[in-house]
Design a protein around this motif. Structure first.
Motif, PDB file in Angstrom:
ATOM      1  N   ALA A   1       0.825  -1.095   0.123  1.00  0.00           N
ATOM      2  CA  ALA A   1      -0.040   0.013   0.054  1.00  0.00           C
ATOM      3  C   ALA A   1       0.992   1.246   0.019  1.00  0.00           C
ATOM      4  CB  ALA A   1      -0.884  -0.013   1.377  1.00  0.00           C
ATOM      5  N   GLU A   2       1.934   1.327   0.673  1.00  0.00           N
ATOM      6  CA  GLU A   2       2.682   2.431   0.860  1.00  0.00           C
ATOM      7  C   GLU A   2       4.153   2.401   0.101  1.00  0.00           C
ATOM      8  OE1 GLU A   2       4.140   3.020   4.840  1.00  0.00           O
ATOM      9  OE2 GLU A   2       1.800   2.945   5.596  1.00  0.00           O
ATOM     10  N   ARG A   3       4.124   1.168  -0.635  1.00  0.00           N
ATOM     11  CA  ARG A   3       5.390   1.076  -1.803  1.00  0.00           C
ATOM     12  C   ARG A   3       6.545   1.487  -1.153  1.00  0.00           C
ATOM     13  NH1 ARG A   3       1.298   3.361  -6.721  1.00  0.00           N
ATOM     14  NH2 ARG A   3       0.541   1.095  -7.094  1.00  0.00           N
ATOM     15  N   ARG A   4       6.912   0.730  -0.128  1.00  0.00           N
ATOM     16  CA  ARG A   4       8.248   0.969   0.663  1.00  0.00           C
ATOM     17  C   ARG A   4       8.730  -0.227   1.342  1.00  0.00           C
ATOM     18  NH1 ARG A   4       7.877   1.560   6.065  1.00  0.00           N
ATOM     19  NH2 ARG A   4       5.669   1.946   6.835  1.00  0.00           N
ATOM     20  N   TRP A   5      10.007  -0.153   1.287  1.00  0.00           N
ATOM     21  CA  TRP A   5      10.624  -1.336   2.368  1.00  0.00           C
ATOM     22  C   TRP A   5      10.492  -1.072   3.683  1.00  0.00           C
ATOM     23  CZ3 TRP A   5      11.297  -5.943   0.014  1.00  0.00           C
ATOM     24  CH2 TRP A   5      11.659  -6.046  -1.309  1.00  0.00           C
ATOM     25  N   ASP A   6       9.999  -1.866   4.603  1.00  0.00           N
ATOM     26  CA  ASP A   6       9.695  -1.806   5.866  1.00  0.00           C
ATOM     27  C   ASP A   6      10.322  -2.908   6.838  1.00  0.00           C
ATOM     28  OD1 ASP A   6       8.837  -1.280   8.512  1.00  0.00           O
ATOM     29  OD2 ASP A   6       6.654  -1.701   8.046  1.00  0.00           O
ATOM     30  N   VAL A  21      13.729 -14.265   9.608  1.00  0.00           N
ATOM     31  CA  VAL A  21      12.203 -14.606  10.238  1.00  0.00           C
ATOM     32  C   VAL A  21      11.428 -13.679   9.965  1.00  0.00           C
ATOM     33  CG1 VAL A  21      12.888 -14.233  12.689  1.00  0.00           C
ATOM     34  CG2 VAL A  21      11.037 -15.824  12.138  1.00  0.00           C
ATOM     35  N   CYS A  22      10.152 -13.725   9.238  1.00  0.00           N
ATOM     36  CA  CYS A  22       9.328 -12.825   9.045  1.00  0.00           C
ATOM     37  C   CYS A  22       7.862 -13.205   9.436  1.00  0.00           C
ATOM     38  CB  CYS A  22       9.321 -12.629   7.597  1.00  0.00           C
ATOM     39  SG  CYS A  22      10.839 -11.753   6.803  1.00  0.00           S
ATOM     40  N   ALA A  23       7.156 -12.120  10.105  1.00  0.00           N
ATOM     41  CA  ALA A  23       5.926 -12.555  10.408  1.00  0.00           C
ATOM     42  C   ALA A  23       4.915 -12.300   9.253  1.00  0.00           C
ATOM     43  CB  ALA A  23       5.645 -11.408  11.663  1.00  0.00           C
ATOM     44  N   LEU A  24       3.710 -13.007   9.251  1.00  0.00           N
ATOM     45  CA  LEU A  24       2.909 -12.819   8.277  1.00  0.00           C
ATOM     46  C   LEU A  24       1.383 -12.644   8.720  1.00  0.00           C
ATOM     47  CD1 LEU A  24       3.766 -16.243   6.428  1.00  0.00           C
ATOM     48  CD2 LEU A  24       4.335 -14.102   5.782  1.00  0.00           C
ATOM     49  N   ARG A  25       1.321 -11.969  10.167  1.00  0.00           N
ATOM     50  CA  ARG A  25       0.286 -11.759  10.483  1.00  0.00           C
ATOM     51  C   ARG A  25      -0.524 -10.497   9.756  1.00  0.00           C
ATOM     52  NH1 ARG A  25       3.673 -12.111  14.870  1.00  0.00           N
ATOM     53  NH2 ARG A  25       3.194 -13.723  16.519  1.00  0.00           N
ATOM     54  N   ARG A  26       0.237  -9.549   9.424  1.00  0.00           N
ATOM     55  CA  ARG A  26      -0.256  -8.327   8.568  1.00  0.00           C
ATOM     56  C   ARG A  26       0.104  -8.719   6.962  1.00  0.00           C
ATOM     57  NH1 ARG A  26       2.629  -3.507  10.844  1.00  0.00           N
ATOM     58  NH2 ARG A  26       4.281  -4.653  11.143  1.00  0.00           N
ATOM     59  N   ARG A  27      -1.017  -9.021   6.399  1.00  0.00           N
ATOM     60  CA  ARG A  27      -1.033  -9.397   4.912  1.00  0.00           C
ATOM     61  C   ARG A  27      -0.786  -8.260   3.911  1.00  0.00           C
ATOM     62  NH1 ARG A  27      -0.251 -14.775   4.894  1.00  0.00           N
ATOM     63  NH2 ARG A  27      -0.882 -15.346   6.810  1.00  0.00           N
ATOM     64  N   ALA A  28      -0.300  -7.252   4.445  1.00  0.00           N
ATOM     65  CA  ALA A  28       0.329  -6.181   3.743  1.00  0.00           C
ATOM     66  C   ALA A  28       1.667  -6.303   3.106  1.00  0.00           C
ATOM     67  CB  ALA A  28       0.317  -4.633   4.453  1.00  0.00           C
ATOM     68  N   TYR A  29       2.116  -7.366   3.691  1.00  0.00           N
ATOM     69  CA  TYR A  29       3.488  -7.836   3.324  1.00  0.00           C
ATOM     70  C   TYR A  29       3.490  -9.250   2.847  1.00  0.00           C
ATOM     71  CZ  TYR A  29       4.727  -4.082   6.661  1.00  0.00           C
ATOM     72  OH  TYR A  29       4.657  -2.721   7.206  1.00  0.00           O
ATOM     73  N   ARG A  30       3.775  -9.385   1.552  1.00  0.00           N
ATOM     74  CA  ARG A  30       4.132 -10.533   0.612  1.00  0.00           C
ATOM     75  C   ARG A  30       5.401 -10.846   0.110  1.00  0.00           C
ATOM     76  NH1 ARG A  30      -0.825 -13.353  -0.321  1.00  0.00           N
ATOM     77  NH2 ARG A  30      -2.779 -12.110   0.293  1.00  0.00           N
ATOM     78  N   SER A  31       6.172  -9.686   0.092  1.00  0.00           N
ATOM     79  CA  SER A  31       7.482  -9.974  -0.610  1.00  0.00           C
ATOM     80  C   SER A  31       8.563  -9.381   0.413  1.00  0.00           C
ATOM     81  CB  SER A  31       7.400  -8.822  -1.808  1.00  0.00           C
ATOM     82  OG  SER A  31       6.519  -9.266  -2.698  1.00  0.00           O
ATOM     83  N   PHE A  32       9.713 -10.128   0.335  1.00  0.00           N
ATOM     84  CA  PHE A  32      10.751  -9.682   1.188  1.00  0.00           C
ATOM     85  C   PHE A  32      12.143  -9.749   0.638  1.00  0.00           C
ATOM     86  CE2 PHE A  32       7.215 -12.026   3.181  1.00  0.00           C
ATOM     87  CZ  PHE A  32       7.026 -11.265   4.188  1.00  0.00           C
ATOM     88  N   SER A  33      13.214  -9.016   1.365  1.00  0.00           N
ATOM     89  CA  SER A  33      14.255  -9.125   0.759  1.00  0.00           C
ATOM     90  C   SER A  33      15.214  -8.617   2.046  1.00  0.00           C
ATOM     91  CB  SER A  33      14.530  -8.173  -0.413  1.00  0.00           C
ATOM     92  OG  SER A  33      15.825  -8.348  -1.187  1.00  0.00           O
TER      93      SER A  33
END
Length: 634
Positions: A310-315, A332-344
């Motif tokens: 939504a915010e188009r930024r790395w968090d 290790v990445c949390a998936l509780r908030r579905r705003a995040y689907r991509s990681f690096s």
């Protein structure tokens, strides 16, 4: 044409230029430093509307046999733009080829892959993939995913990734990521698994349930012509126990997309691994991801991040670093908030950012240039007095060339910074880098020549060389070798646009390793000159230690220490402290010591090479005395 109106008048002014007749769209230029710089390039050759109609008619209107009715109701692509092909181009495909496009989108692949991946076409292809994801993703078969991946791969190729900088929509990379994630998330799995691999995008999927052991996705993908990188996604076994029913897990890997997604961080961070996307059941709360570093020499701290769509930024919020080595990072990445689907992973440059380093460099360069000018003036004044013997002539000849090479290198260093900071042009930056490379190499090779001369004086006492032989050999070593290395470096790397590094007028490292053409000769000479210093220590201290009283031993130690102190700056050994900054790149103290020793090298050459030399001081006094007598001051 904008590019012909040089210079431009007002900074920030915009100039719009139409495309050539074979393309549609326009190119925008912005005025910067009285010169037009390309801002965006929307020139495109693809007829995206026609391509979308060819694959969507049978999907959206399977019962329609007419040509016009379907086309009238199809949504426009490209932000509402009409197609730019010839009249009838889209319609001529209706009714022919639709049956093959019902199973996949293969009928449009030849047109897309044959088109150049220019910024305008990239933007249109992103819009096409977005439309496909929104309107044609109800039944994503393997064939459709393969075609979709081939289209995306065309604009993710590492050889054209730099073209994204001129795409008009700065959010195009984020739109592509969201579109691929949406489309891949609806992939149908055959026999419980699926794997679709392209060089620059890969998709894998598995059926998962609570009774399966930990599930992993392994990716090994091409990043550029130099090799592959890997990524690893693991769903822990304890997370799978949360699943109430059989589900599917899908992951997509992008090795080059990270260069397109802007970091928007306050510090100069950059993406240093592939982008890994996941589509998982909502019950899962965390996953483990392993990223191989693209740049393994970068030793700065890594941050695991998620892409906020939504915010188009790395968090960095949803992830944390679990392990960090020289080649890889485990997150290790949390998936509780579905705003995040991509990681690096994000990494900042390893050199500590401190204003102290800048002040030391500026002050040191100024003092170094002044000291070197004084050194050369003194040598000119006392030249006839201190070069009466062959060995002293050779020594002072090397000293003059060392001082001259460093003086010119320091001046070119300042000019290179000015050229880069004012963005004058690329050719000036190449020229500045070439001369900077040449004169720094000349500095080291003249130091090497001085080291050989010292060995000659210590070890070959009865072997005499003439002045002409020495001059010929010294010029070949001091200027001939640097010239050959500098010319070969620019000739090999510049045709591939790999001579300059990004962000500075200096040799490239990450793409072509051009910097090795400076580092390898410099380090080799430092090692050789270190051997020379050891020989000097042995020769000057061996005859006295242990053979007399303590005062004699102390005198010998002082003499050896004095020789080492004199030779260290003259033979370039201070540059060896740069190894400490490589071993511990986080230490600000090491960087400050290295900056002090090298920024003030010109002062050290004046002090140890000229002012502390007994014969030079005597010659100065004699010259001063004769001058005073000449003017009647005594």
């Amino acid at each position: 044409a904008c590019i012909n109106v040089i210079p431009c008048q007002d900074n920030g002014a915009i100039c719009i230029q139409p495309c050539s007749p074979s393309f549609h769209g326009e190119t925008s230029f912005v005025c910067e430093d009285r010169k037009w710089q390309m801002l965006s390039d929307a020139c495109a050759s693809l007829d995206i509307q026609s391509l979308f109609e060819r694959i969507s008619q049978s999907e959206l209107f399977p019962c329609s046999g007419g040509h016009g009715a379907a086309g009238e109701h199809l949504p426009f692509v490209g932000g509402g733009k009409l197609g730019h092909g010839k009249p009838g181009d889209g319609a001529k495909h209706f009714g022919t080829g639709n049956h093959s496009c019902q199973a996949d989108f293969s009928c449009i692949i030849p047109d897309i892959l044959s088109s150049p991946a220019i910024p305008g076409n990239i933007a249109d292809i992103v819009e096409l993939l977005k439309k496909i994801s929104l309107l044609l993703s109800e039944n994503v078969t393997r064939g459709k995913m393969q075609s979709y991946s081939r289209i995306a791969n065309h604009i993710l190729n590492s050889s054209i990734i730099s073209n994204w900088a001129f795409v008009k929509d700065r959010n195009a990379g984020s739109i592509l990521l969201d579109s691929v994630n949406l489309f891949a998330g609806k992939l149908l799995l055959r026999n419980g698994s699926e794997s679709i691999q392209e060089p620059f995008i890969a998709t894998k999927g598995y059926s998962i349930h609570r009774n399966t052991s930990a599930k992993s996705f392994d990716f090994s993908m091409e990043f550029n012509s130099t090799g592959n990188i890997t990524g690893h996604v693991v769903i822990p076994e304890d997370e799978l126990l949360r699943l109430p029913r059989a589900s599917k897990a899908i992951s997509v890997a992008f090795p080059t997309l990270g260069a397109v997604l802007e970091t928007n961080q306050p510090d100069p961070a950059f993406v240093n691994g592939m982008v890994l996307s996941v589509s998982l059941p909502e019950e899962l709360q965390k996953i483990f991801l392993t990223f191989e570093k693209l740049n393994k020499l970068e030793q700065a701290g890594a941050r695991c991040v998620g892409w906020h769509s939504a915010e188009r930024r790395w968090d960095p919020g949803p992830c944390e670093v679990r392990a960090h080595s020289g080649t890889a990072v485990v997150c290790v990445c949390a998936l509780r908030r579905r705003a995040y689907r991509s990681f690096s992973i994000l990494m900042a440059p390893a050199v500590p950012r401190s204003p102290v380093l800048g002040y030391i460099t500026q002050l040191g360069l100024g003092l170094s240039i002044l000291s070197l000018v004084i050194c050369l003036l003194i040598e000119a004044v006392v030249w006839h007095h201190v070069t009466k013997t062959e060995i002293t002539y050779m020594r002072h000849f090397c000293l003059v060339n060392i001082a001259a090479s460093l003086l010119i290198a320091d001046v070119v260093f300042i000019l290179a910074a000015i050229v880069h900071n004012t963005a004058l042009n690329y050719q000036l930056c190449v020229a500045a880098t070439f001369f900077l490379h040449f004169f720094y190499l000349a500095l080291f090779f003249w130091m090497f020549t001085l080291g050989l001369l010292i060995l000659y004086g210590l070890l070959l006492i009865f072997f005499k060389i003439t002045r002409s032989v020495f001059l010929a050999a010294a010029f070949c070593i001091g200027y001939g070798c640097p010239l050959v290395i500098s010319v070969l470096t620019v000739a090999i790397t510049e045709p591939k646009n790999g001579y300059l590094r990004s962000g500075a007028c200096w040799l490239n490292w990450y793409e072509t390793k051009a910097l090795l053409a400076f580092v390898v000769p410099a380090l080799s000479i430092i090692v050789m000159n270190l051997i020379v210093v050891v020989v000097v220590m042995v020769k000057t201290g061996r005859s006295s230690f242990g053979e007399g009283c303590k005062s004699q031993d102390l005198s010998s130690m002082i003499r050896v220490s004095k020789n080492v102190a004199l030779l260290t700056p003259l033979l370039g050994l201070t540059w060896g402290f740069g190894l400490a900054t490589i071993i511990d790149s986080h230490s600000l103290a090491f960087h400050i010591v290295f900056a002090l020793l090298n920024a003030f090298q010109g002062f050290f050459i004046l002090l140890f090479g000229t002012l502390l030399d007994r014969k030079t001081r005597e010659a100065l006094r004699m010259n001063c005395f004769s001058s005073r007598r000449k003017w009647g001051l005594e």
